[in-house]
Scaffold this active site. Structure first.
Site, mmCIF file in Angstrom:
data_model
loop_
_atom_site.group_PDB
_atom_site.id
_atom_site.type_symbol
_atom_site.label_atom_id
_atom_site.label_comp_id
_atom_site.label_asym_id
_atom_site.label_seq_id
_atom_site.Cartn_x
_atom_site.Cartn_y
_atom_site.Cartn_z
ATOM 1 N N PRO A 9 2.885 7.306 7.682
ATOM 2 C CA PRO A 9 3.729 7.738 6.569
ATOM 3 C C PRO A 9 3.057 7.719 5.202
ATOM 4 O O PRO A 9 2.313 6.793 4.881
ATOM 5 C CB PRO A 9 4.899 6.739 6.602
ATOM 6 C CG PRO A 9 4.426 5.596 7.423
ATOM 7 C CD PRO A 9 3.440 6.147 8.396
ATOM 8 N N ASN A 10 3.326 8.766 4.456
ATOM 9 C CA ASN A 10 2.870 8.936 3.064
ATOM 10 C C ASN A 10 1.389 9.269 2.918
ATOM 11 O O ASN A 10 0.920 9.478 1.804
ATOM 12 C CB ASN A 10 3.221 7.703 2.199
ATOM 13 C CG ASN A 10 4.708 7.434 2.192
ATOM 14 O OD1 ASN A 10 5.488 8.323 1.873
ATOM 15 N ND2 ASN A 10 5.117 6.245 2.596
ATOM 16 N N ARG A 17 -0.046 10.432 -4.627
ATOM 17 C CA ARG A 17 0.479 9.060 -4.681
ATOM 18 C C ARG A 17 -0.579 8.085 -5.234
ATOM 19 O O ARG A 17 -1.767 8.207 -4.904
ATOM 20 C CB ARG A 17 0.934 8.590 -3.283
ATOM 21 C CG ARG A 17 -0.211 8.285 -2.329
ATOM 22 C CD ARG A 17 0.235 7.898 -0.936
ATOM 23 N NE ARG A 17 0.828 6.587 -0.840
ATOM 24 C CZ ARG A 17 0.683 5.792 0.233
ATOM 25 N NH1 ARG A 17 -0.053 6.174 1.268
ATOM 26 N NH2 ARG A 17 1.278 4.625 0.277
ATOM 27 N N TYR A 22 -5.519 5.057 -4.120
ATOM 28 C CA TYR A 22 -5.974 5.893 -3.004
ATOM 29 C C TYR A 22 -6.922 7.023 -3.399
ATOM 30 O O TYR A 22 -7.409 7.749 -2.530
ATOM 31 C CB TYR A 22 -4.756 6.471 -2.264
ATOM 32 C CG TYR A 22 -3.856 5.383 -1.703
ATOM 33 C CD1 TYR A 22 -4.305 4.560 -0.675
ATOM 34 C CD2 TYR A 22 -2.581 5.165 -2.214
ATOM 35 C CE1 TYR A 22 -3.494 3.554 -0.167
ATOM 36 C CE2 TYR A 22 -1.760 4.167 -1.711
ATOM 37 C CZ TYR A 22 -2.223 3.363 -0.690
ATOM 38 O OH TYR A 22 -1.427 2.369 -0.190
ATOM 39 N N ASN A 73 -4.583 5.323 11.052
ATOM 40 C CA ASN A 73 -4.130 4.633 9.845
ATOM 41 C C ASN A 73 -2.600 4.606 9.937
ATOM 42 O O ASN A 73 -1.942 5.581 9.598
ATOM 43 C CB ASN A 73 -4.575 5.371 8.570
ATOM 44 C CG ASN A 73 -4.144 4.619 7.318
ATOM 45 O OD1 ASN A 73 -3.349 3.681 7.389
ATOM 46 N ND2 ASN A 73 -4.662 5.029 6.169
ATOM 47 N N ALA A 76 2.133 2.051 6.199
ATOM 48 C CA ALA A 76 3.022 0.887 6.060
ATOM 49 C C ALA A 76 3.439 0.295 7.411
ATOM 50 O O ALA A 76 3.720 -0.908 7.512
ATOM 51 C CB ALA A 76 4.252 1.266 5.244
ATOM 52 N N ASP A 86 2.595 -1.843 20.625
ATOM 53 C CA ASP A 86 2.815 -1.711 22.070
ATOM 54 C C ASP A 86 2.324 -0.361 22.594
ATOM 55 O O ASP A 86 1.780 -0.281 23.695
ATOM 56 C CB ASP A 86 4.301 -1.884 22.409
ATOM 57 C CG ASP A 86 4.761 -3.339 22.288
ATOM 58 O OD1 ASP A 86 3.885 -4.222 22.221
ATOM 59 O OD2 ASP A 86 5.977 -3.580 22.252
ATOM 60 N N GLU A 97 -8.557 0.876 13.752
ATOM 61 C CA GLU A 97 -7.570 0.952 12.661
ATOM 62 C C GLU A 97 -8.305 1.133 11.336
ATOM 63 O O GLU A 97 -9.283 0.435 11.069
ATOM 64 C CB GLU A 97 -6.749 -0.343 12.633
ATOM 65 C CG GLU A 97 -5.693 -0.344 11.542
ATOM 66 C CD GLU A 97 -4.764 -1.545 11.658
ATOM 67 O OE1 GLU A 97 -4.101 -1.703 12.701
ATOM 68 O OE2 GLU A 97 -4.708 -2.328 10.683
ATOM 69 N N HIS A 99 -7.906 1.721 7.010
ATOM 70 C CA HIS A 99 -7.104 1.756 5.783
ATOM 71 C C HIS A 99 -7.975 2.213 4.636
ATOM 72 O O HIS A 99 -9.122 1.745 4.505
ATOM 73 C CB HIS A 99 -6.520 0.381 5.471
ATOM 74 C CG HIS A 99 -5.605 -0.091 6.546
ATOM 75 N ND1 HIS A 99 -4.334 0.417 6.690
ATOM 76 C CD2 HIS A 99 -5.804 -0.954 7.573
ATOM 77 C CE1 HIS A 99 -3.783 -0.123 7.763
ATOM 78 N NE2 HIS A 99 -4.657 -0.959 8.318
ATOM 79 N N ARG A 106 -4.800 -6.780 -1.592
ATOM 80 C CA ARG A 106 -3.578 -6.281 -2.231
ATOM 81 C C ARG A 106 -2.428 -7.283 -2.061
ATOM 82 O O ARG A 106 -2.666 -8.460 -1.877
ATOM 83 C CB ARG A 106 -3.242 -4.899 -1.650
ATOM 84 C CG ARG A 106 -4.351 -3.868 -1.986
ATOM 85 C CD ARG A 106 -4.006 -2.488 -1.482
ATOM 86 N NE ARG A 106 -2.802 -1.976 -2.121
ATOM 87 C CZ ARG A 106 -2.131 -0.888 -1.686
ATOM 88 N NH1 ARG A 106 -2.564 -0.226 -0.620
ATOM 89 N NH2 ARG A 106 -1.051 -0.479 -2.317
HETATM 90 C C1 DQA Z 1 -2.723 2.013 3.751
HETATM 91 C C2 DQA Z 1 -2.334 0.593 3.290
HETATM 92 C C3 DQA Z 1 -0.856 0.319 3.584
HETATM 93 O O1 DQA Z 1 -0.523 -1.000 3.142
HETATM 94 C C4 DQA Z 1 0.016 1.310 2.862
HETATM 95 O O2 DQA Z 1 1.377 1.088 3.183
HETATM 96 C C5 DQA Z 1 -0.385 2.720 3.081
HETATM 97 C C6 DQA Z 1 -1.801 3.056 3.157
HETATM 98 C C7 DQA Z 1 -4.172 2.372 3.360
HETATM 99 O O3 DQA Z 1 -4.696 3.332 3.924
HETATM 100 O O4 DQA Z 1 -4.754 1.732 2.470
HETATM 101 O O5 DQA Z 1 0.450 3.621 3.111
HETATM 102 O O6 DQA Z 1 -2.643 2.060 5.168
#
Ligand code: DQA
Length: 136
Positions: A9-10, A17, A22, A73, A76, A86, A97, A99, A106
């Protein structure tokens, strides 16, 4: 070699954003970068982004026996989605994973990843870092 790249998400809002966290690279430009790199490395990739937990789970399940690796990624969802944890465990596909920001520097609620334990490892804090750009 077939890799599935999943963004949660996002992540589609990159470039709009919180640019101070970012950066200003858009999601489409990020995908373009990933696709160019995969062509160069002769790796087949599929990029998927979704804001809905269940859609991400469906995508992970659909990768079963079809992909050699997953790069995710979970955004959240990283911090609370036992369902995504799972799903990653269910398919037994080596998963990394990622980020963009350093989640460990943070807010406290971002320090914990519930999904990382199902992954080979976690990369956090390098944004859209291009190793070639730094080398030249
Ligand atoms: C994120 C870090 C998460 O805490 C956040 O909610 C994101 C982006 C990152 O890529 O730094 O949406 O996954």
């Amino acid at each position: 070699m077939k890799i599935l790249v999943i963004n949660g998400p996002n992540i589609n809002m990159l470039g709009i954003r919180e640019k101070n966290i970012y950066g200003d690279l858009s999601y489409l430009k990020l995908i373009d970068m990933i696709e160019k790199k995969s062509t160069e490395l002769q790796i087949e990739i599929e990029c998927f982004q979704n804001n809905i937990e269940g859609e991400i789970i469906n995508k992970i399940q659909s990768a079963y026996a079809k992909y050699d690796g997953i790069i995710i990624n979970p955004a959240a969802y990283t911090h609370y989605s036992i369902a995504i944890l799972d799903a990653i465990k269910s398919v037994s596909i080596p998963t990394i994973e990622v980020h963009l920001s350093n989640i460990h520097s943070r807010e406290e609620f971002r320090h914990r990843s519930v999904t990382a334990s199902a992954c080979i490892g976690q990369i956090s804090g390098f944004g859209s870092y291009k190793s070639e750009a730094k080398r030249s």
